[in-house]
Scaffold this motif. Structure first.
Motif, PDB file in Angstrom:
ATOM      1  N   LYS A 105      84.411 -19.450  91.834  1.00 36.24           N
ATOM      2  CA  LYS A 105      85.867 -19.336  91.858  1.00 36.24           C
ATOM      3  C   LYS A 105      86.329 -18.326  92.899  1.00 36.24           C
ATOM      4  O   LYS A 105      87.357 -18.503  93.545  1.00 36.24           O
ATOM      5  CB  LYS A 105      86.378 -18.945  90.476  1.00 36.24           C
ATOM      6  N   GLY A 106      85.554 -17.253  93.051  1.00 36.39           N
ATOM      7  CA  GLY A 106      85.919 -16.272  94.069  1.00 36.39           C
ATOM      8  C   GLY A 106      85.784 -16.813  95.468  1.00 36.39           C
ATOM      9  O   GLY A 106      86.613 -16.521  96.347  1.00 36.39           O
ATOM     10  N   LEU A 160      81.330 -16.478  90.710  1.00 38.79           N
ATOM     11  CA  LEU A 160      81.311 -16.404  92.165  1.00 38.79           C
ATOM     12  C   LEU A 160      81.889 -17.649  92.818  1.00 38.79           C
ATOM     13  O   LEU A 160      82.504 -17.573  93.882  1.00 38.79           O
ATOM     14  CB  LEU A 160      79.886 -16.160  92.643  1.00 38.79           C
ATOM     15  N   PHE A 189      90.260 -10.650  95.211  1.00 38.53           N
ATOM     16  CA  PHE A 189      89.725 -11.334  94.038  1.00 38.53           C
ATOM     17  C   PHE A 189      88.222 -11.580  94.186  1.00 38.53           C
ATOM     18  O   PHE A 189      87.452 -11.398  93.244  1.00 38.53           O
ATOM     19  CB  PHE A 189      90.473 -12.650  93.831  1.00 38.53           C
ATOM     20  N   LEU A 190      87.799 -11.978  95.388  1.00 36.50           N
ATOM     21  CA  LEU A 190      86.379 -12.206  95.631  1.00 36.50           C
ATOM     22  C   LEU A 190      85.589 -10.908  95.495  1.00 36.50           C
ATOM     23  O   LEU A 190      84.468 -10.901  94.973  1.00 36.50           O
ATOM     24  CB  LEU A 190      86.177 -12.810  97.024  1.00 36.50           C
ATOM     25  N   TYR A 191      86.162  -9.806  95.947  1.00 34.81           N
ATOM     26  CA  TYR A 191      85.479  -8.514  95.839  1.00 34.81           C
ATOM     27  C   TYR A 191      85.232  -8.153  94.372  1.00 34.81           C
ATOM     28  O   TYR A 191      84.129  -7.738  93.990  1.00 34.81           O
ATOM     29  CB  TYR A 191      86.335  -7.435  96.514  1.00 34.81           C
ATOM     30  N   VAL A 226      85.281 -10.271  91.767  1.00 32.75           N
ATOM     31  CA  VAL A 226      84.424 -11.272  91.136  1.00 32.75           C
ATOM     32  C   VAL A 226      82.970 -11.061  91.534  1.00 32.75           C
ATOM     33  O   VAL A 226      82.055 -11.194  90.715  1.00 32.75           O
ATOM     34  CB  VAL A 226      84.915 -12.690  91.500  1.00 32.75           C
ATOM     35  N   GLY A 228      92.969 -13.377  97.894  1.00 30.25           N
ATOM     36  CA  GLY A 228      91.687 -14.016  97.603  1.00 30.25           C
ATOM     37  C   GLY A 228      90.517 -13.128  97.965  1.00 30.25           C
ATOM     38  O   GLY A 228      89.492 -13.141  97.287  1.00 30.25           O
ATOM     39  N   SER A 285      88.784 -18.957  96.611  1.00 30.64           N
ATOM     40  CA  SER A 285      90.069 -18.302  96.851  1.00 30.64           C
ATOM     41  C   SER A 285      90.258 -18.048  98.340  1.00 30.64           C
ATOM     42  O   SER A 285      89.304 -17.992  99.117  1.00 30.64           O
ATOM     43  CB  SER A 285      90.134 -16.986  96.074  1.00 30.64           C
TER      44      SER A 285
END
Length: 858
Positions: free
Chosen positions: A781-782, A779, A793-795, A797, A790, A785
């Protein structure tokens, strides 16, 4: 509620019932569910008992009901649940009506099914014949023209044989061209589609290539009348010459279970037969529809009452099974039973017997007499839906000895608390509490669904345990200030950063010094200061020391409480000598050694600080954190009568190496007294027993510890004496061996059990570290972003982090903490006072019987 702390007082009773009133009285007792009958005919075969015929009749009725239920389920007809209360057990005379009803329904349904199967078989044959006539017409049409149908088929037979295998053995004729003058024969039929390849190979090999096979698949599946399965079949037609091949082909068809049908050669005959087949199929469809409608009406009518019928039959069967446990007095024309009943429910049971007598119309009232016995009564603890789950945890270890202290009410608090010490996380605890609350809130709808899953049954049965574990974990999560490995900064922090920005950027491993102005000397109001979540260098060191000491403190208090429970048992069973030779030395041993170690922890916390009032104070060295002694080393030196004055880490401290005045002398006194408790535990009870046996031999009176009385004032329960510590016929050697084992187990167990509570620290640390790894690896790293990519990617992660949090940190870590908590209660806590050598009170109850029968069906 009183029976939750100690099991109910039970009494053994003898019950006299008139023959005509026995059925109704047992029925009322089954509705009540407070009587456990004993088998008075243990040597009598089950097939030789009085009411075996009635039980067989009930078995037969149950078989018919299961048949009806199977047919109802096969048609997908919903069975109505029992509205309101369950029906009462019908009277014996109603069994005849029930048997007649079930017999009529079964015969009618079997007759309908047989007729439907016969009709379906005829329908299948006509349908297959319809497809044969259609497909063979196509076969014949393909080869018509020129020399006619039979001639073209013969040519096809010859050309097919020549094209397929030249090396095979040919027809018995010298030249196949000469066979044109012979008319070929043919057979047509239907075979399962998956048997076609093997069927074709067998025809080729057995007939040596002298057959011509054509086959076509039937597009729509056909219903098998026997199993009602949908099967796929193919139509085939086989051309050959000669009666010898005809016999061989028919045998092969019979071996592959192919069905042969007559097929006229002339097209006009085939068309006429097809029209007749279609007419018969339409007529069969009409009759089949009427048969299915009649069957459906029969099943719908049965589905409305089948649940009630099952309940009635099972109640009748349970009553007659119970009556088979009774003795029959032929002269008095009555039945005699023996049963265990709770002493507090005697009046309720009398009322139930009176109702049963009135229902049966008998004029002779039943007689319920208390009996004197030395047999150990069963253990009965009244529970509700909240306490039953915790009581089952205790029963999983062992059923309490009669009237022994019940650990369940204390487990309601200690179990979720010890779990929460290992699982302390506000976020994960909230997830667990939400799941438990949902199961409690949706309790009735979830029970009505009757979900057939063992895992779900375990979770749902422990819903209140899960709810409490989640709530307690939220509390300890606030204490640890830990929520998904992050902290809550509610009250600010007592630490201040005195470094400039350049120093912080160049030194990643800086530590805040409590001796300087970094710490404002104000403790955090609740829980742990949130700044510790930022301490990468010494966070684990601080949390280790904190949680390790907390675990030992909780463990020692938990064990002390268990030893105190043994005092309650000794006083209740009037084992006064056991108080002096077992409880007193045990509590003294535990207090002088391990509770003293806990006191040293509190002394260390209060005597040593980060900064003294002013640095010129001569006590600065002795009160600084640098000179704070190790509790573990101090305890080891205490047991070895040793002073570790040459410790190089403490050479700068003052000459006084103790934490308080007179510490060394007091510790030696504690160790000596604790060691003296060991021979008392080892020899005290055997010495008392020997003295008791000598006095009894001289004077002949009863044990001075247990007394001779067995009345209620001496711990008896309505004629069932409480087991007390009498040793009338015990071999003194066995007593010595038993007491030696018990003493060694307690002394060594005190050490190992104290160390065992360190699992509270270990699992808490492991849970916190796993949560931190999941946050940092996923989380974090997400969240770092940016941009549209990003967000995607967060979704992704976040989905992975949430899955890991639920599956590993909540489910797996929760299960691990649950099992460790269970061990701490079973071994470390209950071993101090709980024998668990009793047997459970299992009353005759219709509710229990119906529930077990329902679970067996599922």
């Amino acid at each position: 509620m009183g029976s939750l702390f100690r099991s109910e007082e039970m009494t053994l009773c003898q019950l006299f019932l008139q023959s005509e009133a026995a059925y109704a009285c047992v029925s009322e007792l089954g509705e009540l569910g407070l009587v456990q009958f004993r088998d008075l005919n243990p040597d009598v075969n089950a097939f030789q008992r009085k009411f075996v015929n009635e039980v067989r009749r009930c078995d037969e009725m149950e078989r018919k009901l299961r048949y009806l239920e199977k047919e109802i389920r096969r048609d997908g007809i919903p069975m109505l649940e029992i509205p309101g209360e369950c029906p009462e057990a019908p009277q014996p005379r109603e069994m005849i009506d029930l048997e007649a009803t079930f017999e009529k329904l079964e015969n009618e349904l079997r007759e309908v099914n047989q007729n439907a199967e016969a009709l379906k078989r005829n329908y299948l044959e006509l349908t297959e014949l319809k497809h044969i006539l259609r497909k063979t017409q196509v076969f014949f049409d393909e080869h018509e023209g020129g020399a006619g149908t039979t001639e073209s088929m013969t040519r096809a037979l010859i050309s097919d044989d020549q094209n397929r295998n030249v090396g095979h053995v040919q027809l018995g004729m010298r030249d196949k061209q000469e066979s044109l003058e012979f008319l070929p024969c043919f057979v047509a039929g239907v075979i399962l589609r998956e048997r076609i390849p093997a069927f074709e190979r067998m025809l080729w090999r057995a007939c040596r290539g002298n057959v011509f096979l054509r086959q076509a698949e039937i597009d729509s599946p056909l219903e098998d009348p026997s199993s009602s399965d949908q099967v796929y079949k193919s139509v085939f037609i086989i051309f050959f010459q000669g009666d010898q091949l005809k016999t061989r082909v028919k045998k092969i068809c019979e071996g592959f279970r192919a069905t042969l049908y007559p097929c006229p050669e002339a097209p006009a005959d085939r068309r006429e037969m097809a029209m007749g087949v279609m007419t018969r199929i339409e007529d069969l469809n009409t009759v089949l529809g009427q048969t299915q409608d009649h069957r459906h009406r029969v099943l719908v009518a049965a589905a409305k009452n089948i649940k009630n019928w099952f309940v009635k039959v099972r109640k009748i069967k349970a009553i007659y099974h119970t009556l088979n446990l009774f003795n029959l007095d032929v002269t008095q024309k009555c039945l005699i039973a023996e049963c265990w009943v709770p002493a507090l429910d005697m009046e309720t049971i009398q009322l139930a017997l009176r109702r049963g007598t009135e229902r049966s119309g008998s004029s002779v009232p039943p007689i319920l007499n208390r009996m004197e016995t030395l047999e150990d009564p069963p253990t009965y603890n009244r529970t509700n839906k909240f306490t039953s789950a915790f009581q089952n945890l205790i029963y999983a270890y062992g059923v309490a000895t009669y009237r022994e202290v019940n650990p369940a009410p204390y487990t309601i608090i200690t179990f979720p608390f010890l779990f929460a010490v290992m699982f302390g996380d506000l976020g994960h605890g909230a997830l667990m509490a939400a799941f438990g609350f949902w199961m409690c809130y949706k309790e009735k709808p979830l029970q009505a669904k009757k979900i057939d899953s063992e895992i779900w049954t375990i979770f749902f049965g422990g819903r209140y345990i899960i709810l409490l574990m989640g709530l307690f974990s939220m509390y300890t999560g606030l204490i640890y200030n830990d929520i998904f490995s992050k902290s809550l900064n509610v009250f600010g922090s007592a630490w201040r950063n005195n470094y400039n920005k350049t120093t912080l950027q160049e030194n990643a491993m800086l530590q805040l010094n409590p001796d300087s102005l970094d710490y404002v000397q104000t403790p955090y109001p609740f829980g742990i200061d949130p700044v510790w979540q930022l301490a990468e260098a010494n966070k684990i060191i601080f949390m280790n020391a904190y949680k390790m000491k907390i675990s030992i403190i909780i463990g020692v208090f938990h064990m002390l409480f268990g030893v105190c429970m043994s005092l309650w048992n000794h006083l209740y069973f009037k084992r006064r000598t056991s108080v002096y030779v077992e409880f007193v030395p045990q509590i003294v041993f535990l207090v002088l050694l391990f509770f003293y170690m806990v006191l040293l922890m509190f002394i260390k916390w209060t005597s040593y600080g980060s900064t003294p009032p002013f640095y010129g104070d001569p006590k600065y060295v002795t009160t600084s954190a640098f000179c704070a002694p190790s509790i573990l080393i101090t305890f080891i030196n205490m047991m070895l009568f040793k002073v570790d004055a040459n410790d190089p880490s403490r050479l700068m401290c003052a000459e006084n190496m103790t934490m308080y005045a007179g510490q060394l002398g007091l510790q030696k006194f504690f160790v000596i007294v604790a060691l003296l408790c060991v021979p008392i535990m080892l020899l005290g009870k055997p010495y008392f027993i020997m003295q008791e046996q000598k006095k009894r031999a001289r004077a002949g009176h009863a044990s001075i510890e247990t007394g001779a009385g067995a009345g209620p004032e001496n711990g008896s329960a309505g004629g069932a004496p409480v087991p007390a510590g009498g040793h009338h016929d015990e071999d003194i050697t066995e007593v010595f061996i038993h007491q030696a084992i018990h003493t060694i187990e307690y002394v060594l167990g005190s050490i190992s059990h104290t160390a065992s509570y360190l699992r509270l620290w270990a699992l808490s640390l492991a849970h916190a570290q796993l949560a931190e790894v999941a946050w940092n690896m996923l989380l974090r790293k997400g969240l770092q972003s940016s941009g549209f990519s990003g967000g995607i990617f967060l979704y992704v992660v976040f989905a992975g982090w949430a899955a890991i949090s639920v599956s590993i940190l909540v489910l797996m870590e929760g299960l691990s903490a649950f099992l460790h908590t269970l061990r701490l209660h079973w071994v470390e806590f209950q071993s101090k006072f709980y024998a668990g050598e009793g047997y459970l009170f299992q009353p005759f109850s219709f509710e229990v019987i119906l529930d077990s029968a329902g679970q067996g069906e599922e």
